[in-house]
Enzyme design. Structure first.
Site, PDB file in Angstrom:
ATOM      1  N   HIS A  38      -1.772   1.207   7.361  1.00 29.17           N
ATOM      2  CA  HIS A  38      -2.183   1.195   5.953  1.00 29.17           C
ATOM      3  C   HIS A  38      -2.033   2.590   5.363  1.00 29.17           C
ATOM      4  O   HIS A  38      -2.270   3.593   6.038  1.00 29.17           O
ATOM      5  CB  HIS A  38      -3.639   0.734   5.852  1.00 29.17           C
ATOM      6  CG  HIS A  38      -4.166   0.680   4.455  1.00 29.17           C
ATOM      7  ND1 HIS A  38      -3.649  -0.164   3.496  1.00 29.17           N
ATOM      8  CD2 HIS A  38      -5.155   1.395   3.847  1.00 29.17           C
ATOM      9  CE1 HIS A  38      -4.311   0.005   2.358  1.00 29.17           C
ATOM     10  NE2 HIS A  38      -5.225   0.948   2.540  1.00 29.17           N
ATOM     11  N   CYS A  84       0.827  -1.208   0.000  1.00 30.18           N
ATOM     12  CA  CYS A  84       0.000   0.000   0.000  1.00 30.18           C
ATOM     13  C   CYS A  84       0.861   1.259   0.000  1.00 30.18           C
ATOM     14  O   CYS A  84       0.490   2.277  -0.596  1.00 30.18           O
ATOM     15  CB  CYS A  84      -0.956  -0.009   1.185  1.00 30.18           C
ATOM     16  SG  CYS A  84      -0.142  -0.170   2.802  1.00 30.18           S
TER      17      CYS A  84
END
Length: 565
Positions: free
Chosen positions: A310, A33
């Site tokens: 994330h 990510c």
């Protein structure tokens, strides 16, 4: 790349499938990510996208580089990725070549492991800049070979530097004689502290506000390159201030949310606006007095540390629509939604071109600066650091304490480990008034009413003995307390002075960068406590011997000046 004119606004004629459509989503192949979010922001950086869509780098690379080496070119990898993202007729893709080529950008990157988005961004930009410089050198060597003549040296300017490059000035002005020391550092982004700020504007004001250096922070140097050495010849108060000499075309700002190598995250909202004006932070001598920027992309980190959590991005496309790019999921968004996020990295683009660079531009300013006189304390990322963090360095590296203690124990008034002077022998026994190994306190037998002194043995009344003992013990405690207090004050003063010096000369930044790189390499192999011990041990072994000699001399002089004879 010769003759290329930087185009700051979107050249919509170069866009194909993505002229009106949403951005291309990227699959997450396991902790990718951070990479996906950075690629989305770089893809929608207008001048970089325009440059790549015209294949400016690969055409030059094809003409010079060997074909078997071209696959290792980081700029070629990035160019292909951007062109594909803006050209293919699809909604989802995999940045496989970038992922498989991670080590081309940084040796310590590992597939399948979470990395820091800002660190990856720094390595990508620096790798492309370095590659462009190498390509310019090869092109010049070829031209010299063909013409069989001389030529000018290779310029340090590249398209990457034209897009992201700027410069900060650190000025220290003596408040006694008025002499100034200026040091200019080139940057590719700016990192600002947010621990004590609630908005980007406030963080910038604190970054660029003047700092008065006096008392324990006095800045006089032992070296002859110090500007005030000839004028003042003594410790002086000074004012230090950062300013912008050259504002970049694309301004990348990292909010320093991660504290220390092992620290947590500053997880609070930091307010920011769409338009950013830097006029109040510009250097007085700058030829670019009013740079104005507009937000076009952000990266958000959700989680508690750079090693977990994330990343996702917000970008603005060629027609001004905002999108949230969360790996495979791309959705329409708004600027208001962007404002609600706890952003980590912000991307701003200039709204107006800078004034033309003259012969007295930034390159000459850098050459005329005096970097050896007062090194700049920079929070920027002109080199390749890891995620920008702000540890308490004096606590992290106990080697500084070891230096101070050694000087103190061996050279100052011949004190013992308890801080009590050995130059004045105490009467009747031990120096510190404590019980000895054979149970005798200061030469007095615990159950006998006589003192064994130089007179051979004289009987002493018990009440006199107790009174004498109490008076002596009280005196010793007072001396010991005063000594410890003075020593602690001196230690704190020395640590502040050493910390300021080591930050200003870049020593601490180098230590942090080295520790972070090693942490990335060993974090999968060692437990947290073992990893911490190894990093500190390696840092002490590598950097203790590299502490500048002027600092050691300065600390010794400070100790001699503050310790009673």
């Amino acid at each position: 790349m010769a003759g290329f004119q930087l185009q700051m606004t979107w050249q919509t004629n170069l866009l194909k499938k993505r002229k009106n459509g949403p951005p291309l989503g990227f699959k997450n192949l396991g902790n990718t990510c951070y990479l996906n979010s950075v690629l989305q922001c770089l893809t929608y950086t207008p001048p970089l996208a325009n440059f790549c869509l015209q294949l400016q780098h690969s055409l030059s690379c094809d003409s010079v580089a060997q074909q078997d080496k071209k696959s290792d070119c980081p700029f070629c990898l990035l160019e292909k990725r951007i062109v594909r993202s803006l050209s293919i007729d699809s909604t989802l893709d995999t940045p496989g070549k970038i992922i498989s080529g991670l080590k081309i950008f940084a040796e310590h990157f590992r597939q399948g492991r979470q990395e820091d988005a800002h660190e990856f961004l720094r390595y990508v930009i620096d790798a492309c800049h370095t590659t462009s410089l190498r390509l310019k050198k090869l092109q010049q060597q070829r031209r010299k070979y063909v013409s069989n003549g001389g030529g000018d040296g290779v310029s340090g300017s590249t398209v990457v530097k034209e897009i992201f490059g700027g410069a900060l000035q650190s000025q220290v002005k003596c408040l006694t004689c008025g002499n100034e020391s200026n040091k200019v550092d080139e940057i590719m982004d700016i990192s600002v502290d947010v621990l004590n700020s609630s908005s980007l504007k406030e963080a910038f004001q604190k970054f660029f506000q003047p700092e008065i250096l006096d008392g324990n922070n006095k800045w006089s140097e032992i070296e002859t390159s110090y500007l005030c050495f000839c004028s003042c010849k003594k410790l002086v108060a000074a004012r230090k201030q950062m300013s912008i000499v050259q504002a970049p075309n694309i301004l990348v700002i990292q909010l320093k949310r991660f504290e220390g190598i092992f620290g947590g995250k500053i997880d609070k909202a930091i307010a920011f606006e769409e338009v950013l004006v830097l006029s109040s932070f510009m250097c007085k001598t700058s030829q670019d007095p009013h740079p104005e920027y507009k937000l076009f992309a952000t990266i958000v980190h959700s989680g508690f540390s750079p090693d977990s959590g994330h990343y996702y991005a917000y970008i603005k496309d060629a027609i001004g629509r905002w999108y949230c790019c969360n790996d495979s999921y791309v959705s329409v968004s708004t600027l208001q939604q962007v404002f609600t996020e706890k952003v980590y990295i912000l991307f701003f683009s200039r709204t107006k071109p800078p004034p033309p660079t003259t012969t007295n531009g930034i390159s000459q300013t850098i050459k005329k600066s005096t970097p050896d006189s007062i090194p700049a304390t920079s929070s920027s990322s002109s080199s390749i650091p890891g995620p920008q963090k702000k540890p308490n360095n004096t606590k992290k590296f106990p080697n500084m304490k070891i230096i101070v203690h050694n000087k103190e124990n061996n050279n100052i008034n011949n004190k013992d480990k308890n801080g009590i002077s050995q130059n004045k022998p105490l009467a009747n026994g031990n120096e510190n008034g404590c019980k000895s190994s054979n149970g005798i306190r200061n030469g007095v037998a615990g159950d006998k009413s006589e003192v064994h002194g130089s007179n051979g043995g004289v009987a002493v009344p018990d009440n006199y003995k107790r009174k004498h003992e109490e008076q002596k013990h009280s005196k010793l405690l007072g001396e010991d307390h005063d000594s410890l207090t003075k020593r602690e004050e001196l230690k704190e003063s020395l640590m502040k002075e050493a910390s300021l010096y080591l930050r200003s000369c870049g020593w601490m930044d180098e230590v942090k960068s080295s520790m972070h790189a090693k942490k990335m390499c060993f974090r999968d192999e060692l437990q947290q406590d073992e990893l911490k011990k190894k990093l500190i041990g390696d840092a002490k072994g590598s950097f203790l011997s590299r502490i500048p000699e002027p600092l050691k001399t300065r600390l010794i002089n400070h100790i001699r000046a503050h310790v009673d004879p």
